[in-house]
Structures are given as C-alpha cells and as structure tokens.
Design an enzyme around this catalytic site. Sequence first.
Site, PDB file in Angstrom:
ATOM      1  N   LYS A 118       0.841  -1.205   0.000  1.00  0.00           N
ATOM      2  CA  LYS A 118       0.000   0.000   0.000  1.00  0.00           C
ATOM      3  C   LYS A 118       0.876   1.254   0.000  1.00  0.00           C
ATOM      4  O   LYS A 118       0.623   2.200  -0.739  1.00  0.00           O
ATOM      5  CB  LYS A 118      -0.959  -0.034   1.198  1.00  0.00           C
ATOM      6  CG  LYS A 118      -2.018  -1.127   1.039  1.00  0.00           C
ATOM      7  CD  LYS A 118      -2.819  -1.409   2.304  1.00  0.00           C
ATOM      8  CE  LYS A 118      -3.733  -2.614   2.081  1.00  0.00           C
ATOM      9  NZ  LYS A 118      -4.476  -3.025   3.276  1.00  0.00           N
ATOM     10  N   ASP A 169     -11.036   2.487   3.895  1.00  0.00           N
ATOM     11  CA  ASP A 169     -11.266   1.044   3.820  1.00  0.00           C
ATOM     12  C   ASP A 169     -12.757   0.731   3.675  1.00  0.00           C
ATOM     13  O   ASP A 169     -13.138  -0.399   3.392  1.00  0.00           O
ATOM     14  CB  ASP A 169     -10.710   0.341   5.077  1.00  0.00           C
ATOM     15  CG  ASP A 169      -9.404  -0.380   4.801  1.00  0.00           C
ATOM     16  OD1 ASP A 169      -9.129  -0.674   3.614  1.00  0.00           O
ATOM     17  OD2 ASP A 169      -8.659  -0.653   5.763  1.00  0.00           O
ATOM     18  N   GLN A 200      -4.389  -1.764   9.500  1.00  0.00           N
ATOM     19  CA  GLN A 200      -4.293  -3.096   8.896  1.00  0.00           C
ATOM     20  C   GLN A 200      -4.851  -4.143   9.859  1.00  0.00           C
ATOM     21  O   GLN A 200      -4.447  -4.221  11.013  1.00  0.00           O
ATOM     22  CB  GLN A 200      -2.820  -3.406   8.557  1.00  0.00           C
ATOM     23  CG  GLN A 200      -2.636  -4.693   7.780  1.00  0.00           C
ATOM     24  CD  GLN A 200      -3.303  -4.672   6.405  1.00  0.00           C
ATOM     25  OE1 GLN A 200      -3.174  -3.715   5.655  1.00  0.00           O
ATOM     26  NE2 GLN A 200      -4.042  -5.726   6.078  1.00  0.00           N
TER      27      GLN A 200
END
Length: 291
Positions: free
Chosen positions: A52, A119, A96
């Site tokens: 990412k 997200d 994460q």
Amino acid sequence: MNLLDGKIVSQAVKVRLKTYTEERLLQGKKAPHLAAILIGNNGASETYVASKVKSCAEVGFVSTLIRLEESISEQELLFKLNELNEDFDVDGILVQLPLPKHISEQKVIETIHPSKDVDGFHPESVGRMVQGLPAFYPATPYGILLMLEHYNIETKGKHAVVIGRSNIVGRPISIMLNKNEYPGNCTVTVCHSHTHNLKEICLQADIIIAALGRPEFLKGDMVKEGAVIVDVGITRVPDGSKKSGFAIKGDVDFNDVAPKSSYITPVPGGVGPMTIAALMMNTFKACAAKD
Ligand code: NAD
C-alpha cells in the site's frame, strides 16, 4: 478462457490516479495523504502494508506508516486514531487487520472518521453504500467492480453467486452487484457455511465470486460453461519448494475451473492488486472531497 488480469487493470487505475494527482499539484492543491497503521509483526500484514505504501509512492500520494507495538492498549490506539482524524493533512486512515485480540476491531472501525474511512468499513460508509448514496466502498469489492468494468463484463440480469458473507468481502460485494447501475443489476445469491446444495447453486451462476478462504474449494464440476469466475481467496499453504516456505492459494482450483470459464482471475495477480488500486481511488476521493 480469458484472464481477468489484476496487475494490468490496477496499473491502468494507478496511471489514471497519477495523472489526476499531477493535475492537482499543478493547480496548487495538496497531494492525497494516506496514513497506515500496522500493529505487531504479522508477516502477511507487513506485506500488505508495504504494497500500500509503495503504491502511494507510485501514484504521487504522500503516505505515513505508523508502526505500533503488539502490546499497545486499545485506548492508546483510539487516541492515535483521533489525532489522525484531526490532522487536516491526512485524507485517509487505514488500520491493517487483523488486530491483536485485546483490541476491539469494531471500536477501531467506528473511531476512524467517516470522511477518512478509505477502507469503507465504518457503519456510516456501509449504510450509505446500502442506500446507493456516494460512499467509500470497501476496497476488495470495489476492486472487483473496477475489474468487471475494465473488461466490460455484462452484469445486467446475470445470476451472481457470492460464496462468503464477511463484512469485508462477501456481504458488500453482494449488495454492490445488485445495485441499479453498471456494474450491477445482478440477481444475487449469497452462500455461506450453512448453505445447502452449494454445488447446485453454483451451477446456475453466470458470475461466481469465491470469498470463503478455503484453498481450491471451487472445482470445475461446480461451474457452468462460460461462467465468469472471481477468486478472492488468499491462503498461505506450506510449500517446501518455495523460498518463503509457503505458496499462495486462491479459493478456486484454477486448472480445473479455467477451461470452463469465460473469464477468470488468477491468484496471485487477480483481486489482490485490485484491492490496493481501489484503496488508492478511495484515498484520492477523500482528498478531493475536501477541496
Ligand atoms: P471470513 O473468514 O471472514 O469469511 C468467510 C466466509 O465464507 C464466511 O461468511 C463463511 O460463512 C463462508 N464459508 C466458509 N466456509 C464455507 C463453505 N465451506 N461453504 C460456503 N461458505 C463458506 O473471510 P474473508 O475475510 O471474507 O476472506 C475470504 C478470503 O478472501 C480469505 O482467503 C482472505 O484471505 C481473502 N481476502 C482477499 C483479499 C484480497 O485483496 N484479495 C481481501 C480480503 C480477503
């Protein structure tokens, strides 16, 4: 059989985003900024976050990687998230997953401000998506839509079977595939661990999204001739022949299913890169929304 190549499509998305970002800078606007939080030393999480951060650099975004100890308390993590919520320069925040057991995933998701929820896991983002309002779509299902769109896959009136109903993949993709616009307008069946006759249901599918986390679960005799197959699964299985000691397996038995399919994603190189491209899209949108 045609490959739905996530490497090619994600690259195309990134080239577009790089151009948009350069245009922003020429107009004197800021570059999008993603803050990523990585907790502990989980090997897979390290790999995902590294990809990412690397992708941010490729498209000209700013990224901040915040590494926190496995032992961090929930309160300290929520405090850090509130700091990032208030930092005007940060456009998108991602934590994460998975988290250490002593930290509530739900609390973390709900603490990220919805305007920075790249997200797409916050209940506000999910609610907006369900109501067909502009929203941050969760990255993996959004990436799948971008891929279907890139290959002009017809979805209207098709029967899509989604295997798996998690909040991050199965449930949101099932909602997105039946929305009243392209790519969508599918008749959707959602299967899960309590579904009976899964094989019979899959045999009726024009499109199958396999997102259950069971390596090579979907076999050729479960698939109709000409079906479109999207394999979301990523499982590390021990493999002595690899330097890393493991191989990555999808949820689809590729060699068995590919000859019957019209389009199919490989693993790796299918949905994985698309997830990152979709996250970059969301980060760009979060930034542009503040102009
Ligand atoms: P999860 O474990 O949260 O959910 C799995 C779902 O599959 C559940 O709803 C369960 O009911 C269903 N299921 C389990 N066994 C089943 C069976 N035998 N028959 C039918 N349904 C069954 O998993 P998840 O987080 O949705 O992830 C699924 C897979 O996708 C995993 O391999 C994960 O690593 C992978 N994944 C990949 C990406 C990517 O970027 N490519 C992103 C997220 C998840």
